[in-house]
Scaffold this motif. Structure first.
Motif, short mmCIF file in Angstrom:
data_model
loop_
_atom_site.label_atom_id
_atom_site.label_comp_id
_atom_site.label_asym_id
_atom_site.label_seq_id
_atom_site.Cartn_x
_atom_site.Cartn_y
_atom_site.Cartn_z
N ALA A 116 0.85 -1.19 0.00
CA ALA A 116 0.00 0.00 0.00
C ALA A 116 0.89 1.24 0.00
O ALA A 116 1.88 1.30 0.70
CB ALA A 116 -0.92 -0.01 1.21
N CYS A 117 0.51 2.22 -0.81
CA CYS A 117 1.32 3.44 -0.94
C CYS A 117 0.61 4.59 -0.24
O CYS A 117 -0.45 4.44 0.37
CB CYS A 117 1.55 3.76 -2.41
N ALA A 118 1.22 5.78 -0.33
CA ALA A 118 0.68 6.96 0.36
C ALA A 118 -0.73 7.29 -0.11
O ALA A 118 -1.59 7.71 0.68
CB ALA A 118 1.61 8.15 0.14
N VAL A 119 -1.00 7.09 -1.42
CA VAL A 119 -2.33 7.38 -1.95
C VAL A 119 -3.35 6.38 -1.41
O VAL A 119 -4.46 6.74 -1.00
CB VAL A 119 -2.31 7.36 -3.49
N ASP A 120 -2.97 5.08 -1.38
CA ASP A 120 -3.88 4.05 -0.85
C ASP A 120 -4.28 4.38 0.59
O ASP A 120 -5.43 4.20 1.00
CB ASP A 120 -3.20 2.68 -0.85
N LEU A 121 -3.30 4.86 1.36
CA LEU A 121 -3.53 5.12 2.78
C LEU A 121 -4.13 6.49 3.03
O LEU A 121 -4.46 6.81 4.18
CB LEU A 121 -2.21 4.99 3.54
N ALA A 122 -4.25 7.32 1.98
CA ALA A 122 -4.78 8.68 2.10
C ALA A 122 -3.99 9.50 3.11
O ALA A 122 -4.56 10.23 3.94
CB ALA A 122 -6.26 8.65 2.47
N LEU A 123 -2.67 9.40 3.05
CA LEU A 123 -1.83 10.18 3.97
C LEU A 123 -1.97 11.66 3.66
O LEU A 123 -2.23 12.06 2.52
CB LEU A 123 -0.37 9.74 3.85
N GLY A 151 -1.53 15.29 2.45
CA GLY A 151 -0.73 15.83 1.36
C GLY A 151 -0.93 15.12 0.04
O GLY A 151 -0.54 15.63 -1.01
N THR A 152 -1.54 13.93 0.04
CA THR A 152 -1.79 13.23 -1.22
C THR A 152 -3.00 13.85 -1.92
O THR A 152 -3.99 14.20 -1.28
CB THR A 152 -2.06 11.74 -0.99
N LEU A 153 -2.89 14.00 -3.24
CA LEU A 153 -3.96 14.59 -4.03
C LEU A 153 -4.32 13.67 -5.18
O LEU A 153 -3.45 13.00 -5.76
CB LEU A 153 -3.53 15.96 -4.59
N PRO A 154 -5.60 13.61 -5.55
CA PRO A 154 -6.03 12.72 -6.64
C PRO A 154 -5.65 13.27 -8.01
O PRO A 154 -5.59 14.49 -8.22
CB PRO A 154 -7.55 12.67 -6.47
#
Length: 368
Positions: free
Chosen positions: A1-8, A10-13
């Motif tokens: 799982a990456c930063a986007v998967d985890l919704a950390l 600072g992540t943007l779609p």
């Protein structure tokens, strides 16, 4: 799982261009309207498989609008109308290990583009539901937007089930989530229908809910109460701009697409004089269609080729649970066999014996 998967933080779609191209292809295949402008929204709900607390989806203006899916149920032609197909992000997957009393979350697929197809309430039985799902499965694999693997979750179905007495309004529905095989879909719908009827006959009201199907027990069980659209508090996603699809982009995707199943079936009717049922059956896959066309052209006997493929060939394929790609009698040998029947060299019964010998490897060629 990456930063986007985890919704950390600072992540943007970012919109996936290929996912939009897949949506365009689906719209073209189903005769839908492809919206030149569609809007992304936030669908707010709290559940462990959704780290952000909301899902990016489409609500008021989806990318694909309307359309229909036609299929045969036995000899009867059916049509299911579509409401829409909208792009959204997939959620994670809850894993329940009952034998140790623990649950976990697999977030590997969170954020993956997903195309959700919604139908009108046109389906009246589990048989119709399965036939519709199989036809849709054929279409999405045919046009190359999905590998169709149900066990891995590439293609999965949610069934909204309600019961009513004839002539009365539609009843309260319960949604069976994430059915990953056609067999389980049929079992789950049949069980849910019986359960709802028993509840109503016992004087209980059906409560709108999301339920899961347990293939081990053959029963559905409530997972959570089902929300209405207003409960999700949809509003436009501030991080994603409106999606603009030009007519040029639509035309480019149209030119890239292979001949569609329904178009090929219509051609089989026009060019080979096949009944519509035969043509639809023979276009269940590209491989099946290619096998038929090769046999029909080589033998010059399209209807006879159709009868043999839908009969003896399919019987063998089904009994050995293999696809037409692995048929042990190729189209050229079948065409030669059909020619021998047509010119009166051998009878139908003798031809079946020859076919069996070819299939089993006892013979390698059709003798003149």
């Amino acid at each position: 799982a990456c930063a986007v998967d985890l919704a950390l933080p600072g992540t943007l779609p970012v919109m996936n261009r290929e996912a939009v191209a897949c949506a365009i292809k689906l719209g073209l295949a189903l005769g839908s309207h492809i919206a030149p402008v569609s809007i992304f929204a936030r669908k707010n709900y709290f559940y462990p498989d959704l780290p952000k607390g909301y899902q990016i989806s489409q609500f008021e203006i989806p990318v694909v609008q309307g359309g229909e899916v036609e299929f045969f149920l036995g000899d009867e032609k059916k049509t299911v109308r579509l409401v829409r197909a909208h792009l959204e992000e997939d959620a994670g997957k809850s894993l329940h290990e009952d034998f140790i009393g623990q649950s976990g979350i697999d977030l590997n697929r969170a954020g993956t583009p997903l195309l959700e197809i919604v139908t009108e309430p046109d389906i009246r039985s589990s048989d119709e539901a399965v036939a519709y799902a199989k036809e849709l499965h054929k279409i999405v694999t045919w046009i190359g937007i999905c590998d169709g693997n149900m066990q891995e979750g590439s293609f999965r179905c949610d069934a909204n089930v309600s019961v009513r007495k004839p002539g009365q309004p539609l009843g309260t529905r319960r949604e069976i989530k994430n059915l990953n095989s056609f067999k389980f879909m049929q079992q789950a719908i049949d069980y849910e229908i019986r359960w709802q009827i028993e509840q109503i006959e016992d004087g209980h009201a059906i409560q709108q809910a999301t339920v899961l199907f347990d293939p081990d027990t053959g029963e559905t069980r409530a997972m959570r109460t089902k929300e209405d659209a207003a409960d999700y508090r949809y509003f436009p996603d501030p991080d994603l701009p409106p999606l603009h699809i030009s007519e040029q982009w639509v035309q480019e995707q149209r030119e890239l697409m292979a001949e569609l199943p329904r178009t090929m079936a219509a051609r089989f009717v026009a060019d080979y004089g096949l009944p519509e049922y035969d043509a639809t059956t023979l276009t269940q896959s590209k491989a099946m269609a290619s096998y038929f066309e090769a046999a029909a052209q080589a033998s010059g006997q399209a209807k006879l080729a159709s009868n043999w493929i839908m009969g003896e060939v399919s019987r063998r394929l089904n009994s050995e649970e293999i696809g037409i790609e692995d048929a042990k009698v190729d189209s050229a040998k079948l065409a030669t066999l059909i020619q021998r029947i047509s010119d009166g060299t051998i009878s139908n019964n003798a031809a079946r014996q020859v076919f069996d010998a070819l299939w089993s490897g006892e013979a390698s060629e059709v003798d003149a």
